[in-house]
Design an enzyme around this catalytic site. Structure first.
Site, PDB file in Angstrom:
ATOM      1  N   ASP A 205       0.859  -1.179   0.000  1.00 53.54           N
ATOM      2  CA  ASP A 205       0.000   0.000   0.000  1.00 53.54           C
ATOM      3  C   ASP A 205       0.901   1.236   0.000  1.00 53.54           C
ATOM      4  OD1 ASP A 205       1.087   0.269   2.526  1.00 53.54           O
ATOM      5  OD2 ASP A 205      -0.801   0.264   3.601  1.00 53.54           O
ATOM      6  N   ASP A 207       1.424   4.776   2.358  1.00 52.90           N
ATOM      7  CA  ASP A 207       1.021   5.381   3.634  1.00 52.90           C
ATOM      8  C   ASP A 207       1.404   6.855   3.680  1.00 52.90           C
ATOM      9  OD1 ASP A 207       0.490   2.658   5.167  1.00 52.90           O
ATOM     10  OD2 ASP A 207       2.458   2.461   4.233  1.00 52.90           O
ATOM     11  N   ASP A 297      -3.252   4.380   2.912  1.00 53.84           N
ATOM     12  CA  ASP A 297      -3.581   4.706   4.308  1.00 53.84           C
ATOM     13  C   ASP A 297      -3.241   6.161   4.585  1.00 53.84           C
ATOM     14  OD1 ASP A 297      -4.305   2.082   4.874  1.00 53.84           O
ATOM     15  OD2 ASP A 297      -2.371   1.543   5.747  1.00 53.84           O
TER      16      ASP A 297
HETATM   17  P1  8DG Z   1       4.292  -2.427   2.910  1.00 52.36           P
HETATM   18  O1  8DG Z   1       3.067  -1.580   2.958  1.00 52.36           O
HETATM   19  O2  8DG Z   1       5.254  -1.962   1.885  1.00 52.36           O
HETATM   20  O3  8DG Z   1       3.983  -3.864   2.790  1.00 52.36           O
HETATM   21  O4  8DG Z   1       5.084  -2.267   4.297  1.00 52.36           O
HETATM   22  P2  8DG Z   1       4.865  -1.191   5.417  1.00 52.36           P
HETATM   23  O5  8DG Z   1       4.531   0.137   4.818  1.00 52.36           O
HETATM   24  O6  8DG Z   1       6.026  -1.251   6.331  1.00 52.36           O
HETATM   25  O7  8DG Z   1       3.640  -1.769   6.219  1.00 52.36           O
HETATM   26  P3  8DG Z   1       2.201  -1.163   6.574  1.00 52.36           P
HETATM   27  O8  8DG Z   1       1.336  -2.324   6.916  1.00 52.36           O
HETATM   28  O9  8DG Z   1       1.693  -0.267   5.508  1.00 52.36           O
HETATM   29  O10 8DG Z   1       2.422  -0.349   7.921  1.00 52.36           O
HETATM   30  C1  8DG Z   1       3.274   0.764   8.006  1.00 52.36           C
HETATM   31  C2  8DG Z   1       3.557   1.040   9.446  1.00 52.36           C
HETATM   32  O11 8DG Z   1       2.410   1.588  10.079  1.00 52.36           O
HETATM   33  C3  8DG Z   1       3.922  -0.218  10.224  1.00 52.36           C
HETATM   34  O12 8DG Z   1       5.153  -0.029  10.879  1.00 52.36           O
HETATM   35  C4  8DG Z   1       2.822  -0.353  11.235  1.00 52.36           C
HETATM   36  C5  8DG Z   1       2.349   1.071  11.388  1.00 52.36           C
HETATM   37  N1  8DG Z   1       1.030   1.309  11.946  1.00 52.36           N
HETATM   38  C6  8DG Z   1       0.888   2.063  13.065  1.00 52.36           C
HETATM   39  N2  8DG Z   1      -0.423   2.150  13.411  1.00 52.36           N
HETATM   40  C7  8DG Z   1      -1.121   1.451  12.493  1.00 52.36           C
HETATM   41  C8  8DG Z   1      -2.502   1.192  12.344  1.00 52.36           C
HETATM   42  O13 8DG Z   1      -3.331   1.639  13.144  1.00 52.36           O
HETATM   43  N3  8DG Z   1      -2.864   0.430  11.272  1.00 52.36           N
HETATM   44  C9  8DG Z   1      -1.944  -0.030  10.383  1.00 52.36           C
HETATM   45  N4  8DG Z   1      -2.380  -0.752   9.335  1.00 52.36           N
HETATM   46  N5  8DG Z   1      -0.614   0.188  10.510  1.00 52.36           N
HETATM   47  C10 8DG Z   1      -0.203   0.916  11.554  1.00 52.36           C
HETATM   48  O14 8DG Z   1       1.844   2.576  13.651  1.00 52.36           O
HETATM   49 MN    MN Z   2       2.723   0.426   3.728  1.00 55.55          MN
HETATM   50 MN    MN Z   3      -0.365   0.726   5.581  1.00 56.04          MN
END
Ligand code: 8DG
Ligand code: MN
Ligand code: MN
Length: 373
Positions: A205, A207, A297
């Site tokens: 995703d 962020d 996100d």
């Molecule tokens: P990716 O998307 O490339 O697979 O990897 P990522 O960007 O490291 O993972 P992510 O699932 O998008 O999460 C990014 C960071 O956000 C991860 O360290 C966890 C953190 N995070 C929070 N709070 C929350 C929350 O409420 N929901 C989610 N989904 N992630 C959160 O600190």
């Molecule tokens: Mn992510």
């Molecule tokens: Mn995310």
């Protein structure tokens, strides 16, 4: 080959926040296996082994070169007997029989497939498995299954959102979000977080973190942004969570990454024409609809919590977990996405940048691209 432990190995910390881990992983043959073992343990609710495999993978990711023999990992932290046995198997046979067994396991396969759907966690996946369901098609055709709104979107856009998002696509989305946010509030502060901030080439995703320079002004911001995305015809799905943030609460000592800021989990429509390098490119005719769905996100903390939220949302999950463990065990402090509390001084330590937080913790600053633990 030289099997003596490299000098650097002697000093590897047990905490990911005291290691520098770039996206360049020299030990992928081991870490991929460890991560599969961790996931399998998670499905079996074996929290201890799951964490142990994740930590072992994380330590190996931080090494400056590939491990060629067991002697080379002597003295490294977080590598237990179990992990070493798996590594020995890989070093000797080039593969792990244990992980191959797991890959063939019907339950593992089904749970992995089900949890790959947006909105489906291990609990729902387990429930479906126990009902004898094995494929996504069976889920969709089973009359007694009630999917929630998020899961319906997950199935609807399954093929698109299970495809990795490229850096170019993340950049294009960044432009769209920036334009939308600044159209609403020209002085809004927007930052890319998550894996792309850590320099990853691909992600599941994209962020973003946004806030307003004046406290309280961020309150209605996210709902405005959502409305504006809808007006542009690019909002395919939106799950909005209002803020439940409580200034009087101390940082949580539980290791969960959920925070209480206002946030939304979106699926957006991205036109391929807006992606750098894709413009006028000859595409596969079977894939010629000209757009894809992408998971995005957005989180909007108040500006005085911006640094804590940025640190938490930048991840990696393992890096964040170890920062919090380090704070607690080594500094008697509580850290989460909202604040840092010093238990000895009995006060919250303010921070406007991530560097402030590292400094409060007595840690050397680790750049975002070195947090791929
Ligand atoms: P990716 O998307 O490339 O697979 O990897 P990522 O960007 O490291 O993972 P992510 O699932 O998008 O999460 C990014 C960071 O956000 C991860 O360290 C966890 C953190 N995070 C929070 N709070 C929350 C929350 O409420 N929901 C989610 N989904 N992630 C959160 O600190
Ligand atoms: Mn992510
Ligand atoms: Mn995310």
């Amino acid at each position: 080959t030289d099997c003596s432990p490299p000098n650097a190995v002697a000093n590897v910390s047990q905490y990911a926040c005291q290691r520098r881990t770039t996206t360049e992983n020299h030990n992928k043959i081991f870490t991929d296996v460890m991560e599969e073992l961790a996931e399998s343990s998670e499905f079996n609710e074996s929290k201890g082994p799951c964490l142990a495999f994740r930590q072992a993978a994380s330590v190996l990711k931080s090494l400056p070169s590939a491990v060629h023999c067991l002697e080379a990992i002597q003295g490294l932290p977080c590598l237990g007997e179990h992990t070493k046995a798996v590594m020995e198997e890989i070093l000797t046979f080039g593969r792990s029989f244990k992980v191959e067994e797991i890959r063939c396991d019907e339950r593992y396969q089904a749970l992995k497939l089900f949890t790959s759907v947006f909105g489906v966690g291990p609990k729902t996946a387990e429930k479906w498995y126990r009902r004898g369901l094995r494929s996504l098609k069976e889920i969709l055709t089973e009359p007694n299954i009630q999917l929630n709104r998020m899961q319906r979107a997950g199935f609807l856009y399954y093929s698109d959102i299970s495809k990795a998002v490229s850096k170019a696509e993340a950049k294009a989305l960044g432009c769209i979000i920036e334009e939308t946010v600044h159209w609403i509030a020209p002085d809004a502060i927007l930052a890319l977080t998550g894996g792309f901030r850590r320099g990853k080439e691909y992600g599941h995703d994209v962020d973003f973190l946004l806030t307003m320079p004046e406290m309280g002004k961020e309150e209605g911001l996210l709902l405005h942004v959502i409305d504006r995305l809808r007006d542009q015809g690019i909002l395919l799905y939106c799950e909005y969570q209002g803020s439940t943030f409580d200034v009087s609460k101390l940082p949580s000592c539980r290791f969960e990454d959920m925070d209480s800021f206002q946030k939304c989990f979106l699926i957006l429509r991205l036109e391929q024409g807006q992606v750098e390098g894709e413009r006028g490119l000859q595409r596969d005719p079977g894939d010629s609809r000209g757009w894809r769905a992408v998971r995005v996100d957005l989180v909007a903390p108040p500006v005085d919590r911006y640094a804590f939220a940025l640190l938490g949302w930048t991840g990696s999950r393992q890096f964040g977990r170890d920062l919090r463990t380090f704070a607690q065990k080594e500094r008697q402090m509580l850290l989460d996405n909202h604040a840092l509390y010093d238990k000895t001084k009995k006060l919250c330590l303010p921070a406007t940048t991530e560097k402030d937080i590292f400094a409060h913790l007595g840690l050397e600053y680790v750049e975002p691209w070195q947090r791929n633990a």
